[in-house]
Design a protein around this motif. Sequence first.
Motif, PDB file in Angstrom:
ATOM      1  N   SER A   1     -32.055  43.538  -3.408  1.00  0.00           N
ATOM      2  CA  SER A   1     -31.753  44.826  -2.798  1.00  0.00           C
ATOM      3  C   SER A   1     -30.737  45.541  -3.677  1.00  0.00           C
ATOM      4  CB  SER A   1     -31.174  44.580  -1.404  1.00  0.00           C
ATOM      5  OG  SER A   1     -30.624  45.745  -0.881  1.00  0.00           O
ATOM      6  N   ARG A   2     -30.782  46.855  -3.669  1.00  0.00           N
ATOM      7  CA  ARG A   2     -29.834  47.632  -4.479  1.00  0.00           C
ATOM      8  C   ARG A   2     -28.502  47.859  -3.774  1.00  0.00           C
ATOM      9  NH1 ARG A   2     -32.092  51.112  -8.717  1.00  0.00           N
ATOM     10  NH2 ARG A   2     -34.254  50.511  -9.004  1.00  0.00           N
ATOM     11  N   ASP A   3     -28.444  47.558  -2.472  1.00  0.00           N
ATOM     12  CA  ASP A   3     -27.229  47.893  -1.715  1.00  0.00           C
ATOM     13  C   ASP A   3     -26.180  46.785  -1.698  1.00  0.00           C
ATOM     14  OD1 ASP A   3     -28.777  46.268  -0.098  1.00  0.00           O
ATOM     15  OD2 ASP A   3     -28.301  47.334   1.751  1.00  0.00           O
ATOM     16  N   LYS A   4     -26.449  45.655  -2.340  1.00  0.00           N
ATOM     17  CA  LYS A   4     -25.484  44.547  -2.407  1.00  0.00           C
ATOM     18  C   LYS A   4     -25.506  43.957  -3.801  1.00  0.00           C
ATOM     19  CE  LYS A   4     -25.912  42.400   2.104  1.00  0.00           C
ATOM     20  NZ  LYS A   4     -26.392  41.201   2.771  1.00  0.00           N
ATOM     21  N   PRO A   5     -24.367  43.452  -4.251  1.00  0.00           N
ATOM     22  CA  PRO A   5     -24.363  42.784  -5.561  1.00  0.00           C
ATOM     23  C   PRO A   5     -25.322  41.589  -5.569  1.00  0.00           C
ATOM     24  CG  PRO A   5     -22.117  43.135  -4.776  1.00  0.00           C
ATOM     25  CD  PRO A   5     -23.032  43.487  -3.647  1.00  0.00           C
ATOM     26  N   ILE A   6     -25.949  41.346  -6.704  1.00  0.00           N
ATOM     27  CA  ILE A   6     -26.921  40.262  -6.830  1.00  0.00           C
ATOM     28  C   ILE A   6     -26.286  38.915  -6.506  1.00  0.00           C
ATOM     29  CG2 ILE A   6     -28.326  38.984  -8.508  1.00  0.00           C
ATOM     30  CD1 ILE A   6     -29.025  41.706  -9.768  1.00  0.00           C
ATOM     31  N   TYR A   7     -25.063  38.678  -6.994  1.00  0.00           N
ATOM     32  CA  TYR A   7     -24.447  37.377  -6.741  1.00  0.00           C
ATOM     33  C   TYR A   7     -24.266  37.142  -5.239  1.00  0.00           C
ATOM     34  CZ  TYR A   7     -19.650  38.769  -5.576  1.00  0.00           C
ATOM     35  OH  TYR A   7     -18.549  39.275  -4.943  1.00  0.00           O
ATOM     36  N   THR A   8     -23.925  38.192  -4.490  1.00  0.00           N
ATOM     37  CA  THR A   8     -23.763  38.069  -3.041  1.00  0.00           C
ATOM     38  C   THR A   8     -25.094  37.716  -2.384  1.00  0.00           C
ATOM     39  OG1 THR A   8     -21.988  39.707  -3.075  1.00  0.00           O
ATOM     40  CG2 THR A   8     -23.026  39.289  -0.948  1.00  0.00           C
ATOM     41  N   GLN A   9     -26.165  38.347  -2.846  1.00  0.00           N
ATOM     42  CA  GLN A   9     -27.483  38.053  -2.299  1.00  0.00           C
ATOM     43  C   GLN A   9     -27.896  36.611  -2.585  1.00  0.00           C
ATOM     44  OE1 GLN A   9     -30.438  41.331  -2.842  1.00  0.00           O
ATOM     45  NE2 GLN A   9     -28.697  42.379  -3.809  1.00  0.00           N
ATOM     46  N   LEU A  10     -27.550  36.120  -3.760  1.00  0.00           N
ATOM     47  CA  LEU A  10     -27.881  34.732  -4.093  1.00  0.00           C
ATOM     48  C   LEU A  10     -27.055  33.746  -3.276  1.00  0.00           C
ATOM     49  CD1 LEU A  10     -28.392  35.003  -7.946  1.00  0.00           C
ATOM     50  CD2 LEU A  10     -30.132  34.555  -6.199  1.00  0.00           C
ATOM     51  N   VAL A  11     -25.781  34.061  -3.061  1.00  0.00           N
ATOM     52  CA  VAL A  11     -24.945  33.206  -2.207  1.00  0.00           C
ATOM     53  C   VAL A  11     -25.558  33.144  -0.811  1.00  0.00           C
ATOM     54  CG1 VAL A  11     -22.696  33.011  -1.051  1.00  0.00           C
ATOM     55  CG2 VAL A  11     -22.796  33.512  -3.503  1.00  0.00           C
ATOM     56  N   GLU A  12     -25.953  34.304  -0.281  1.00  0.00           N
ATOM     57  CA  GLU A  12     -26.560  34.345   1.051  1.00  0.00           C
ATOM     58  C   GLU A  12     -27.873  33.576   1.090  1.00  0.00           C
ATOM     59  OE1 GLU A  12     -26.819  38.529   1.963  1.00  0.00           O
ATOM     60  OE2 GLU A  12     -24.669  38.652   2.428  1.00  0.00           O
ATOM     61  N   LYS A  13     -28.659  33.660   0.015  1.00  0.00           N
ATOM     62  CA  LYS A  13     -29.923  32.941  -0.053  1.00  0.00           C
ATOM     63  C   LYS A  13     -29.692  31.436  -0.006  1.00  0.00           C
ATOM     64  CE  LYS A  13     -33.951  32.292  -3.126  1.00  0.00           C
ATOM     65  NZ  LYS A  13     -34.180  30.996  -2.554  1.00  0.00           N
TER      66      LYS A  13
ATOM     67  N   GLN B   1     -23.199  31.571 -12.577  1.00  0.00           N
ATOM     68  CA  GLN B   1     -21.883  30.922 -12.638  1.00  0.00           C
ATOM     69  C   GLN B   1     -20.983  31.463 -11.532  1.00  0.00           C
ATOM     70  OE1 GLN B   1     -20.844  31.693 -16.778  1.00  0.00           O
ATOM     71  NE2 GLN B   1     -21.184  29.539 -17.285  1.00  0.00           N
ATOM     72  N   ARG B   2     -21.040  32.751 -11.312  1.00  0.00           N
ATOM     73  CA  ARG B   2     -20.238  33.365 -10.248  1.00  0.00           C
ATOM     74  C   ARG B   2     -20.702  32.876  -8.874  1.00  0.00           C
ATOM     75  NH1 ARG B   2     -18.690  39.754  -9.534  1.00  0.00           N
ATOM     76  NH2 ARG B   2     -17.259  39.420  -7.808  1.00  0.00           N
ATOM     77  N   VAL B   3     -22.009  32.751  -8.685  1.00  0.00           N
ATOM     78  CA  VAL B   3     -22.571  32.237  -7.426  1.00  0.00           C
ATOM     79  C   VAL B   3     -22.065  30.826  -7.171  1.00  0.00           C
ATOM     80  CG1 VAL B   3     -24.713  31.485  -6.297  1.00  0.00           C
ATOM     81  CG2 VAL B   3     -24.638  33.689  -7.490  1.00  0.00           C
ATOM     82  N   TYR B   4     -22.150  29.972  -8.170  1.00  0.00           N
ATOM     83  CA  TYR B   4     -21.722  28.578  -8.006  1.00  0.00           C
ATOM     84  C   TYR B   4     -20.220  28.489  -7.738  1.00  0.00           C
ATOM     85  CZ  TYR B   4     -26.240  26.457  -9.237  1.00  0.00           C
ATOM     86  OH  TYR B   4     -27.553  26.037  -9.224  1.00  0.00           O
ATOM     87  N   LYS B   5     -19.447  29.342  -8.407  1.00  0.00           N
ATOM     88  CA  LYS B   5     -17.998  29.376  -8.181  1.00  0.00           C
ATOM     89  C   LYS B   5     -17.707  29.790  -6.738  1.00  0.00           C
ATOM     90  CE  LYS B   5     -13.745  31.502  -9.839  1.00  0.00           C
ATOM     91  NZ  LYS B   5     -13.152  32.521 -10.694  1.00  0.00           N
ATOM     92  N   GLU B   6     -18.415  30.800  -6.253  1.00  0.00           N
ATOM     93  CA  GLU B   6     -18.242  31.282  -4.880  1.00  0.00           C
ATOM     94  C   GLU B   6     -18.593  30.185  -3.868  1.00  0.00           C
ATOM     95  OE1 GLU B   6     -17.308  34.567  -2.316  1.00  0.00           O
ATOM     96  OE2 GLU B   6     -17.328  34.600  -4.499  1.00  0.00           O
ATOM     97  N   LEU B   7     -19.700  29.490  -4.104  1.00  0.00           N
ATOM     98  CA  LEU B   7     -20.117  28.408  -3.199  1.00  0.00           C
ATOM     99  C   LEU B   7     -19.088  27.276  -3.181  1.00  0.00           C
ATOM    100  CD1 LEU B   7     -23.914  28.297  -4.097  1.00  0.00           C
ATOM    101  CD2 LEU B   7     -22.933  29.023  -1.901  1.00  0.00           C
ATOM    102  N   GLU B   8     -18.501  27.011  -4.331  1.00  0.00           N
ATOM    103  CA  GLU B   8     -17.481  25.959  -4.396  1.00  0.00           C
ATOM    104  C   GLU B   8     -16.216  26.400  -3.653  1.00  0.00           C
ATOM    105  OE1 GLU B   8     -15.847  22.600  -7.454  1.00  0.00           O
ATOM    106  OE2 GLU B   8     -17.132  24.190  -8.217  1.00  0.00           O
ATOM    107  N   GLN B   9     -15.840  27.665  -3.779  1.00  0.00           N
ATOM    108  CA  GLN B   9     -14.679  28.173  -3.049  1.00  0.00           C
ATOM    109  C   GLN B   9     -14.914  28.148  -1.546  1.00  0.00           C
ATOM    110  OE1 GLN B   9     -14.054  32.023  -4.864  1.00  0.00           O
ATOM    111  NE2 GLN B   9     -12.716  31.174  -6.443  1.00  0.00           N
ATOM    112  N   MET B  10     -16.178  28.291  -1.136  1.00  0.00           N
ATOM    113  CA  MET B  10     -16.539  28.225   0.284  1.00  0.00           C
ATOM    114  C   MET B  10     -16.646  26.781   0.771  1.00  0.00           C
ATOM    115  SD  MET B  10     -19.535  31.146   0.206  1.00  0.00           S
ATOM    116  CE  MET B  10     -19.982  31.031   1.949  1.00  0.00           C
ATOM    117  N   ARG B  11     -16.461  25.835  -0.153  1.00  0.00           N
ATOM    118  CA  ARG B  11     -16.556  24.396   0.113  1.00  0.00           C
ATOM    119  C   ARG B  11     -17.971  23.950   0.491  1.00  0.00           C
ATOM    120  NH1 ARG B  11     -11.392  23.203   3.852  1.00  0.00           N
ATOM    121  NH2 ARG B  11      -9.800  24.095   2.536  1.00  0.00           N
TER     122      ARG B  11
END
Length: 120
Positions: A6-18, A52-62
């Motif tokens: 989607s164009r309304d959210k950053p790609i990394y956020t969409q991947l984290v949500e996925k 890399q940003r997605v994986y970092k975010e997931l790790e910060q979320m534990r």
Amino acid sequence: MTVDFSRDKPIYTQLVEKICGDIIRGNRQLGDKMPSVREYAVEVGVNVNTVQRVYKELEQMRLTETKRGQGTYITSDESEISTLREQTKEKIVEQFFHNVTAFGFTKQEIIEQLQKHGGD
């Protein structure tokens, strides 16, 4: 398998949500090994830096744990997954009620509609 973003959210956020959705649905189990950053980037059709940003975010979320030299794994801590489920459910319900209120529907109208669709 590239993903339609989607164009309304950053790609990394969409991947984290996925990935969070995959965990909640059980498509990714406790302790499962995640693809390498490069593999996942190719799989979803994005830049390695984004993954890399997605994986970092997931790790910060534990939700993931990185083991040096071995890779990234879904957490084996069930309480973290339970927390993710509850937070996601709460967010969905809040969005739902925000939309319901914005359109001016009454609580009774929504209850009746939910009951039509099998909700108790």
